[in-house]
Design a protein around this motif. Structure first.
Motif, short mmCIF file in Angstrom:
data_model
loop_
_atom_site.label_atom_id
_atom_site.label_comp_id
_atom_site.label_asym_id
_atom_site.label_seq_id
_atom_site.Cartn_x
_atom_site.Cartn_y
_atom_site.Cartn_z
N ARG A 39 4.52 -6.91 -0.48
CA ARG A 39 3.16 -6.64 -0.02
C ARG A 39 2.63 -7.77 0.88
NH1 ARG A 39 -1.03 -3.60 -3.29
NH2 ARG A 39 0.75 -3.40 -4.64
N THR A 40 2.85 -9.01 0.49
CA THR A 40 2.35 -10.15 1.26
C THR A 40 3.00 -10.22 2.64
OG1 THR A 40 1.95 -11.38 -0.78
CG2 THR A 40 2.06 -12.66 1.25
N LYS A 43 1.69 -7.48 4.92
CA LYS A 43 0.36 -7.80 5.48
C LYS A 43 0.50 -8.74 6.67
CE LYS A 43 -2.41 -7.17 1.30
NZ LYS A 43 -3.29 -7.84 0.33
N SER A 56 -5.08 -4.56 3.90
CA SER A 56 -5.14 -4.50 2.45
C SER A 56 -5.04 -3.08 1.90
CB SER A 56 -6.41 -5.15 1.93
OG SER A 56 -6.43 -6.51 2.29
N ARG A 57 -5.85 -2.16 2.37
CA ARG A 57 -5.84 -0.79 1.83
C ARG A 57 -4.54 -0.08 2.14
NH1 ARG A 57 -10.85 2.54 3.32
NH2 ARG A 57 -9.87 3.95 1.86
N ALA A 59 -1.62 -1.53 2.69
CA ALA A 59 -0.60 -2.16 1.86
C ALA A 59 -0.68 -1.65 0.44
CB ALA A 59 -0.74 -3.68 1.90
N ASP A 60 -1.89 -1.51 -0.08
CA ASP A 60 -2.06 -0.97 -1.44
C ASP A 60 -1.48 0.44 -1.52
OD1 ASP A 60 -3.31 -3.29 -2.21
OD2 ASP A 60 -5.34 -2.46 -2.08
N TYR A 61 -1.74 1.25 -0.50
CA TYR A 61 -1.24 2.63 -0.49
C TYR A 61 0.29 2.65 -0.49
CZ TYR A 61 -0.27 7.34 1.18
OH TYR A 61 0.23 8.60 1.33
N PHE A 63 2.48 0.23 -1.34
CA PHE A 63 3.16 -0.47 -2.44
C PHE A 63 2.74 0.00 -3.83
CE2 PHE A 63 4.05 -3.19 1.14
CZ PHE A 63 5.36 -3.54 0.92
N GLU A 64 1.88 1.00 -3.90
CA GLU A 64 1.50 1.55 -5.22
C GLU A 64 2.42 2.67 -5.60
OE1 GLU A 64 -0.77 0.38 -7.42
OE2 GLU A 64 -1.07 -1.25 -6.00
#
Length: 64
Positions: A39-40, A43, A56-57, A59-61, A63-64
């Motif tokens: 994730r890092t 980004k 951020s959003r 990446a969250d999508y 990597f979730e």
């Protein structure tokens, strides 16, 4: 190095040419020598392409 089988599968599923896939892979390994993208790191790469965007959003999508 990508196997001939993987290259053929990627060509078929993406419609990219063999050389393009190899170039993308080479660039990926340059940015991620371990062959893994966390994730890092995602980004950081995202910010290179979209310096004013917030990854951020997205990446969250991913990597979730």
């Amino acid at each position: 190095k990508l196997s001939a089988e993987v290259l053929t599968e990627l060509q078929s599923s993406t419609k990219f040419e063999r050389k393009e896939i190899q170039q993308w892979h080479k660039g990926f390994l340059k940015d991620c020598p371990s062959g893994e993208l966390n994730r890092t790191d995602f980004k950081g790469i995202y910010k290179q392409f979209f310096p004013f965007g917030d990854p951020s959003r997205f990446a969250d999508y991913i990597f979730e």
